[in-house]
Design an enzyme around this catalytic site. Sequence first.
Site, mmCIF file in Angstrom:
data_model
loop_
_atom_site.group_PDB
_atom_site.id
_atom_site.type_symbol
_atom_site.label_atom_id
_atom_site.label_comp_id
_atom_site.label_asym_id
_atom_site.label_seq_id
_atom_site.Cartn_x
_atom_site.Cartn_y
_atom_site.Cartn_z
ATOM 1 N N LYS A 175 0.832 -1.200 0.000
ATOM 2 C CA LYS A 175 0.000 0.000 0.000
ATOM 3 C C LYS A 175 0.870 1.255 0.000
ATOM 4 O O LYS A 175 1.997 1.234 0.479
ATOM 5 C CB LYS A 175 -0.904 0.008 1.239
ATOM 6 C CG LYS A 175 -1.839 -1.187 1.304
ATOM 7 C CD LYS A 175 -2.517 -1.299 2.660
ATOM 8 C CE LYS A 175 -1.532 -1.589 3.770
ATOM 9 N NZ LYS A 175 -2.137 -1.784 5.082
ATOM 10 N N THR A 208 -6.679 9.092 9.597
ATOM 11 C CA THR A 208 -6.425 7.857 8.842
ATOM 12 C C THR A 208 -6.229 6.664 9.790
ATOM 13 O O THR A 208 -5.648 5.657 9.413
ATOM 14 C CB THR A 208 -5.182 7.998 7.942
ATOM 15 O OG1 THR A 208 -4.087 8.406 8.768
ATOM 16 C CG2 THR A 208 -5.400 8.984 6.825
ATOM 17 N N GLY A 210 -6.760 3.382 11.272
ATOM 18 C CA GLY A 210 -7.498 2.169 10.893
ATOM 19 C C GLY A 210 -7.635 1.949 9.402
ATOM 20 O O GLY A 210 -8.340 1.028 8.976
ATOM 21 N N THR A 211 -6.945 2.740 8.590
ATOM 22 C CA THR A 211 -7.085 2.557 7.128
ATOM 23 C C THR A 211 -6.585 1.182 6.667
ATOM 24 O O THR A 211 -7.181 0.565 5.793
ATOM 25 C CB THR A 211 -6.319 3.645 6.337
ATOM 26 O OG1 THR A 211 -5.002 3.737 6.876
ATOM 27 C CG2 THR A 211 -7.001 4.986 6.420
ATOM 28 N N GLY A 212 -5.488 0.731 7.273
ATOM 29 C CA GLY A 212 -4.911 -0.560 6.860
ATOM 30 C C GLY A 212 -5.852 -1.710 7.189
ATOM 31 O O GLY A 212 -6.067 -2.615 6.364
ATOM 32 N N CYS A 213 -6.419 -1.677 8.397
ATOM 33 C CA CYS A 213 -7.355 -2.738 8.819
ATOM 34 C C CYS A 213 -8.565 -2.731 7.896
ATOM 35 O O CYS A 213 -9.011 -3.785 7.413
ATOM 36 C CB CYS A 213 -7.830 -2.490 10.251
ATOM 37 S SG CYS A 213 -6.500 -2.272 11.436
HETATM 38 N N1 LIG Z 1 -4.245 10.457 2.880
HETATM 39 C C1 LIG Z 1 -4.777 9.459 2.151
HETATM 40 N N2 LIG Z 1 -5.589 9.731 1.104
HETATM 41 C C2 LIG Z 1 -6.143 8.747 0.366
HETATM 42 N N3 LIG Z 1 -5.910 7.439 0.599
HETATM 43 C C3 LIG Z 1 -5.101 7.091 1.616
HETATM 44 C C4 LIG Z 1 -4.490 8.082 2.451
HETATM 45 N N4 LIG Z 1 -3.736 7.442 3.394
HETATM 46 C C5 LIG Z 1 -3.882 6.112 3.154
HETATM 47 N N5 LIG Z 1 -4.690 5.900 2.080
HETATM 48 C C6 LIG Z 1 -5.106 4.591 1.553
HETATM 49 O O1 LIG Z 1 -5.461 3.786 2.671
HETATM 50 C C7 LIG Z 1 -5.001 2.452 2.521
HETATM 51 C C8 LIG Z 1 -4.033 2.111 3.652
HETATM 52 O O2 LIG Z 1 -2.824 2.749 3.394
HETATM 53 P P1 LIG Z 1 -1.490 2.829 4.230
HETATM 54 O O3 LIG Z 1 -1.471 4.116 4.976
HETATM 55 O O4 LIG Z 1 -0.375 2.599 3.293
HETATM 56 O O5 LIG Z 1 -1.584 1.593 5.218
HETATM 57 P P2 LIG Z 1 -1.647 1.485 6.808
HETATM 58 O O6 LIG Z 1 -2.949 2.119 7.226
HETATM 59 O O7 LIG Z 1 -1.587 0.010 7.025
HETATM 60 O O8 LIG Z 1 -0.450 2.206 7.344
HETATM 61 C C9 LIG Z 1 -4.397 2.396 1.122
HETATM 62 O O9 LIG Z 1 -5.369 1.956 0.195
HETATM 63 C C10 LIG Z 1 -3.982 3.829 0.850
HETATM 64 O O10 LIG Z 1 -3.951 4.093 -0.525
HETATM 65 C C1 LIG Z 2 -5.840 -3.279 17.625
HETATM 66 C C2 LIG Z 2 -5.196 -2.574 16.487
HETATM 67 N N1 LIG Z 2 -4.945 -3.230 15.346
HETATM 68 C C3 LIG Z 2 -4.365 -2.601 14.298
HETATM 69 C C4 LIG Z 2 -4.015 -1.269 14.369
HETATM 70 C C5 LIG Z 2 -3.338 -0.591 13.208
HETATM 71 O O1 LIG Z 2 -4.107 0.442 12.730
HETATM 72 P P1 LIG Z 2 -3.632 1.504 11.652
HETATM 73 O O2 LIG Z 2 -4.442 1.210 10.425
HETATM 74 O O3 LIG Z 2 -3.927 2.836 12.259
HETATM 75 O O4 LIG Z 2 -2.173 1.296 11.388
HETATM 76 C C6 LIG Z 2 -4.295 -0.592 15.581
HETATM 77 N N2 LIG Z 2 -3.983 0.708 15.720
HETATM 78 N N3 LIG Z 2 -4.879 -1.266 16.617
#
Ligand SMILES: Nc1ncnc2c1ncn2[C@@H]1O[C@H](COP(=O)(O)OP(=O)(O)O)[C@@H](O)[C@H]1O
Ligand SMILES: Cc1ncc(COP(=O)(O)O)c(N)n1
Length: 274
Positions: A175, A208, A210-213
């Site tokens: 991502k 943002t 929880g975006t990854g989850c």
């Molecule tokens: N500021 C943002 N604007 C639009 N999409 C975003 C933004 N930040 C993250 N995303 C999207 O959210 C998802 C999770 O991205 P990322 O931040 O790389 O992962 P994580 O939340 O695990 O750290 C991806 O699909 C990414 O493209």
């Molecule tokens: C219990 C739990 N699981 C996963 C995440 C990662 O979240 P994020 O998408 O913010 O990196 C979190 N903050 N807490």
Amino acid sequence: MKVRKALTIAGSDSGGGAGIQADLKTFQELGVFGMSALTAVTAQNTLGVHGVYPMTAAAVEAQIEAIGQDMGTDALKTGMLFSGEIIQSVAKKIEEFGWKKVVIDPVMVAKGGASLLREEAIRAMKEFLLPLAMVITPNIPEAEVLTNMLIQSIDDRKRAAKKLYELGVKNVVIKGGHSDNEETLIDLLYDGRDFLYFTSRRIPTKNTHGTGCTFAAAVTAELAKGQGVKEAVELAVNYVHAAIEMDLQIGKGHGPTNHWAFKRKEAAADAIYK
Ligand SMILES: Nc1ncnc2c1ncn2[C@@H]1O[C@H](COP(=O)(O)OP(=O)(O)O)[C@@H](O)[C@H]1O
Ligand SMILES: Cc1ncc(COP(=O)(O)O)c(N)n1
């Protein structure tokens, strides 16, 4: 009509934006029956992680066992797994029940920097869990840890995706949220043959959490419904984008995303094109 089911094996976020709460909300919004096996409880809000209380590996196994023995699941995802011992238990149960639609979100640290995975667990993840994965969804820092590489360019990301594929993962999504491009971001999918680029506009927001989850849960829900990996990833990109775009302004720190947004956007589009 047959109801599709999805299981999340992850940690609880008391703040409701990430972890098991984000997963179940996403499953529900995408029309899939959600089930959960808890690996840890976190005391967490939009300002950070204030405490981590892991379950025993036996308790994690018992939850998965209860689901597998009775209800089964069409797809599953893993999130925060905390320890090598829990990882081994989870891998054992996935193999035992023969589950194939397995999405691994290799959660390592929360956005605020708190560790959600012990150092020793990384080896176990590579050895026991990755070979069982249909899809892995690391962000850039997680892909760096798993591959021992520094990832700066898209070419670096492609090399990292190949390395992860070689560990036995069938589809790798790296991502792009953590890239330094301020305008656009790319989520990259590699299926062992082709690279696919999902490009979206970067939304300027601090909400943002929880975006990854949410992303991995959306992929899992779509796989549970019988979609292919490419279609599932495409929908997840759009689902998360809508959730970030229509944020909720909850809490004083990094707020959660809006899990209702995707359906509201779809309903609005339906009303226009009717
Ligand atoms: N500021 C943002 N604007 C639009 N999409 C975003 C933004 N930040 C993250 N995303 C999207 O959210 C998802 C999770 O991205 P990322 O931040 O790389 O992962 P994580 O939340 O695990 O750290 C991806 O699909 C990414 O493209
Ligand atoms: C219990 C739990 N699981 C996963 C995440 C990662 O979240 P994020 O998408 O913010 O990196 C979190 N903050 N807490």
